[in-house]
Design a protein around this motif. Sequence first.
Motif: not given
Length: 312
Positions: A214-224
Motif C-alpha cells: 500500500m505504501s508503494y502504491i501511493h509512492i508510485f502514484s506520486t512519483v508518476l
Amino acid sequence: MPNSTPVTEFLLTRFSEVWEYRALHTMLFLLMYLATLMGNFLIVTVTTLDKKFHIPMFFFLRNLSALDMCYISVTVPKACVIFLLDNRVISMAGCAAQIFLVLWFAYIELLLLTIMAWDRYVAICQPLHYSVIMTPWLCVHVTLATLLSGVVFAGFLTGNTFQLTFCQSNVIHQFFCDVPSLLKLSCSDTISNEISIFISVVVIDGGCFAFIIMSYIHIFSTVLKFPTRGERGKAFSTCVPHILVVTIFLGSGVAEYMKPTSNSLTIHDMITSVFYSIVPPFLNPIIYSLRNKQIKEAVRKMISKTVYFGKC
C-alpha cells in the motif's frame, strides 16, 4: 509414541558430504559473511560519525545494518564449522538459542523494512510534513517497540517448540536450527505449533507485506506525477530494490514455514533458508546504502583519511 531415548543434542546437515563441495560451500558462505560484515560495518560507522546522516532515513538504515551483522552471525559461522569439520553436533540449549535469535532478528528485519517503506512514503508523498511526523522521539520509540515485541514473538515460538518431545531422530535436515526442521523430529502432537506458525505468518508477514504494498502504491502514484524523467528515475531506483529484497525475504520465509513438513525435500529446504537467513543481510548494504551517492562519498573520504593516517 515409540519407545526410544529422548534427544538431548542434535546433528546439523551439510549440503554435501563430498569434501571438495564442503570446502566450496564454506568458502562461499565465508565470503558472503565477510562481505556482509564489511559493508554493514562501513554503513554503521559512516552514518554514526557524519552528522549529516543523523536523520530518520539513515537512522533506520544504521539499525538495519547493525541488525544484519547480528542476523547473519547466528547461522553462518556455525554452518562453516559443520561444513569443514566432522563434528555436526549442536546442544539442545545451543539449538534453542539459535532458533530464538533467528526468529528475533528476522522479525526485527521485517518490521524495519516495513518502517522504511513508511519512511519513504512520508518523504515522497508528504514532504512538507516529514520533519513533523518523523521526529527523533518517534524513531527511537518505534525501534524499541520493535525490539521488545520481537522478544515476545521469538520467545513464544521458541518456547512452544521446545515444549515438544524429540525421540525419533536427532538429525536436523538443515544447516542451522529452525522451527520447521524441528517439528519433523517431534514425536508429540505438533498441531498447536503449526497453528501458531500459520497465525504468525498471516498476521505479521501478511500485515507487513500489505502495508508495504500500500505504501508503494501511493509512492508510485506520486512519483508518476513528477515533472521530469530524472526525478522519477531516481525515486524508482530507490523503491524497486526495496521491494525486491522484501519479496525475496518474505517469499522464501513463507515458503519454508508454510510448507507441509511431510512434503519437503532436505536440499530444497536448505536452499530456501539461504534466501531468508543469508541473502537479505548480504544484499541490504548494496541496495540501500552503497548505491547512495552521499554514503559512497562519505565512505571514500573515510577510507582516504584512514589510509593517510596509516601512512603517517
